[in-house]
Design an enzyme around this catalytic site. Structure first.
Site, PDB file in Angstrom:
ATOM      1  CG  ASN A 149      -1.813  -8.774 -25.661  1.00 39.52           C
ATOM      2  OD1 ASN A 149      -2.525  -9.177 -26.578  1.00 39.52           O
ATOM      3  ND2 ASN A 149      -1.588  -7.489 -25.459  1.00 39.52           N
ATOM      4  CE  LYS A 172      -4.460 -16.617 -36.353  1.00 38.01           C
ATOM      5  NZ  LYS A 172      -3.761 -17.379 -35.278  1.00 38.01           N
ATOM      6  N   GLY A 225      -2.951  -6.920 -33.386  1.00 40.33           N
ATOM      7  CA  GLY A 225      -1.611  -7.493 -33.404  1.00 40.33           C
ATOM      8  C   GLY A 225      -0.593  -6.412 -33.714  1.00 40.33           C
ATOM      9  CB  SER A 226       2.909  -6.638 -34.797  1.00 36.36           C
ATOM     10  OG  SER A 226       2.850  -7.264 -36.069  1.00 36.36           O
ATOM     11  N   GLY A 230      -0.279  -5.859 -39.285  1.00 34.84           N
ATOM     12  CA  GLY A 230      -1.485  -5.117 -39.633  1.00 34.84           C
ATOM     13  C   GLY A 230      -1.415  -4.479 -41.005  1.00 34.84           C
ATOM     14  CD  GLU A 247      -5.299  -2.035 -30.497  1.00 33.24           C
ATOM     15  OE1 GLU A 247      -4.458  -1.100 -30.424  1.00 33.24           O
ATOM     16  OE2 GLU A 247      -5.113  -3.136 -29.959  1.00 33.24           O
ATOM     17  CB  CYS A 281      -1.618  -2.713 -27.446  1.00 35.48           C
ATOM     18  SG  CYS A 281      -3.310  -2.898 -26.889  1.00 35.48           S
ATOM     19  CD  GLU A 382       3.996  -2.552 -29.470  1.00 31.08           C
ATOM     20  OE1 GLU A 382       3.003  -2.376 -28.751  1.00 31.08           O
ATOM     21  OE2 GLU A 382       3.920  -3.014 -30.626  1.00 31.08           O
TER      22      GLU A 382
END
Length: 493
Positions: A149, A172, A225-226, A230, A247, A281, A382
């Site tokens: 994103n 990556k 990421g999610s 995470g 994060e 986010c 979310e």
């Protein structure tokens, strides 16, 4: 165009490599093909980074910073090109694309400044003729795992402090948005960043991401990421005693009190909720509104939502672009059904857009629910799309409790004319970012970025705090007394 790995300052060969198409979410056009790398490719990158980092750490930090100044200059020269590439592969409208590239430019110059600061501390010793100080030292090889994103901004939040601190990195990027990583690799190459300092390995998280996290030669993992992923990153990092910076998700709320400027609040909600098609986010996904102004705010918000133009983000007149792929469309739409089953009232949107260009891309109508209770799934989970839930409250204290009643803690906002409430809110809202009379998005690079609870694990991207992820503290004692002095023993007067 085939995107291949950038390792040790060279573009890898494509023989016997698997590739996956990169699609424009606005129209389904194939933009490129990206290499799907393996754990062996990660091994090659780590070896290159280890060799390079030993030399890079000995380059004076101001000299390391000079490369960032040059990177920032080239990004500035190519801002429009980079923004166009970003919009085509990710979907956000071109205005936002330009803003994201500018964020990377700002980060380059800001972190370059840290090359002449990167402050440690000096402190008095408890013993005579002894000097005590602490300094920052590079950690070694770091792994960066970034989302689709914000394919350039988040990457610069991570890579630029890693560079100036004296580390080498393997990046990556998300499989959906590899073209921005390719563009950045070309810039790294052009400025002459030493071979092996910056390495880019494309591929799936299950293969490349896992290999990075598990590799013994990688000492730091910085992941965005999610929350679900995470947690797995943290578990794997813990087993291998790596420093892990996370994060992750958010369920951000805009609080609108009865004394708020409602027109200003509506503008903030629109930008926070529907910018980037809600795929931030920090996106506003809850509006917590005082009962005295709920109906009026709802009316004004619905009128403004009708003016939103939806389409291909390269068109300057478009305000809301596509979502990233069909899987995202399906997830978003499933929450519409969940919300209605829970008893929420759908006021606008709630549909997959079809017809014309919409049939070629991934478009979802900006959506507004009302009559939402704080414990409903649409108010707790979310969604990561253009969906907002309105929750009515009767007091400031209730608004704070509702805001804090989720597992996430990234960003929050309050609209009020009461300065006392504003200061109480910044104290009591349990999020890493708090906005007063502004929406939930719009972080600036010189402040720490990150959240509490299910959003993070205590580390921060951006700002000086980012250096904490990519440096170790080293305490140094210099005894010039010419005799043995024992701390805590020989300090008696």
């Amino acid at each position: 165009m085939k995107l291949t790995n950038f390792v040790n300052g060279k573009w890898q060969q494509t023989e016997q490599a698997e590739f996956r198409p990169v699609l424009n979410p606005a129209n389904g056009e194939e933009l490129a093909q990206v290499r799907m790398s393996t754990a062996h490719d990660v091994d090659l990158a780590v070896t290159a980074a280890q060799t390079a980092q030993k030399k890079w750490a000995k380059v004076p930090a101001p000299k390391r910073a000079d490369y960032l100044y040059e990177i920032g200059r080239l990004m500035k020269e190519r801002k429009e090109h980079l923004a166009q590439v970003l919009t085509k592969e990710m979907g956000k409208v071109i205005e936002e694309g330009r803003g994201e590239v500018q964020e990377g430019i700002d980060m380059a110059y800001y972190m370059a400044g840290e090359g002449r600061r990167m402050f440690g501390e000096t402190t008095p010793s408890e013993l005579a003729d002894k000097f005590a100080m602490s300094i920052r030292s590079p950690i070694g090889v770091v792994g960066l795992i970034t989302p689709w994103n914000f394919p350039v901004a988040i990457a610069t939040w991570k890579s630029f402090p890693a560079i100036v601190a004296g580390n080498a990195f393997i990046w990556k990027p998300a499989t959906e948005t590899p073209m921005m990583a390719y563009e950045m690799a070309k810039i790294f190459e052009e400025v002459g960043l030493p071979e092996g300092v910056a390495n880019i390995v494309f591929g799936a998280g299950s293969e490349v991401g896992t290999a990075l996290i598990e590799h013994g030669g990688v000492r730091v993992i910085s992941f965005t990421g999610s929350t679900e992923t995470g947690r797995k990153v943290a578990e794997a990092g813990g087993r291998n005693l790596k420093k892990v910076s996370l994060e992750m998700g958010g369920k951000n709320a805009v609080i609108v009190m009865e004394d708020a400027d409602l027109d200003l609040a509506v503008e903030g909600i629109l930008w926070s909720a529907f910018g980037t098609a809600g795929q931030r986010c920090t996106a506003c996904s809850r509006v917590i509104v005082h009962k005295d102004v709920k109906e009026e705010l709802q009316k004004r918000l619905l009128l403004k939502m009708e003016t939103l133009t939806i389409g291909d983000g390269t068109d300057e007149t478009i305000k809301v672009g596509p979502v990233i792929n069909r899987k995202a469309i399906e997830k978003i739409h499933s929450y519409i059904e969940i919300g209605q089953q829970e008893g929420a009232t759908l006021l606008a949107g709630g549909e997959i857009l079809t017809g014309g260009i919409y049939d070629k891309g991934n478009y979802y109508a900006p959506t507004l629910f009302t009559d939402v209770e704080p414990d409903m799934r649409i108010a707790q989970e979310e969604i990561f799309g253009p969906v907002v839930s309105m929750i009515e409250v009767a007091s400031f204290e209730e608004a704070i409790d509702v805001n804090n009643g989720v597992i996430y803690g990234l960003s929050s906002s309050i609209y009020t004319a009461d300065v006392n409430r504003a200061f109480k809110a910044q104290r009591d809202l349990d999020t890493g970012i708090v906005y007063i009379n502004a929406g939930t998005t719009g972080a600036e690079i010189h402040l720490p970025f990150g959240g509490t609870k299910g959003t993070g694990n205590g580390h921060r991207d951006s700002g000086v705090a980012a250096l904490d992820v990519f440096t170790e503290w080293k305490s140094v004692y210099v005894d010039y007394s010419g005799k043995l002095q024992r701390a805590q023993i020989d300090n008696e007067t």
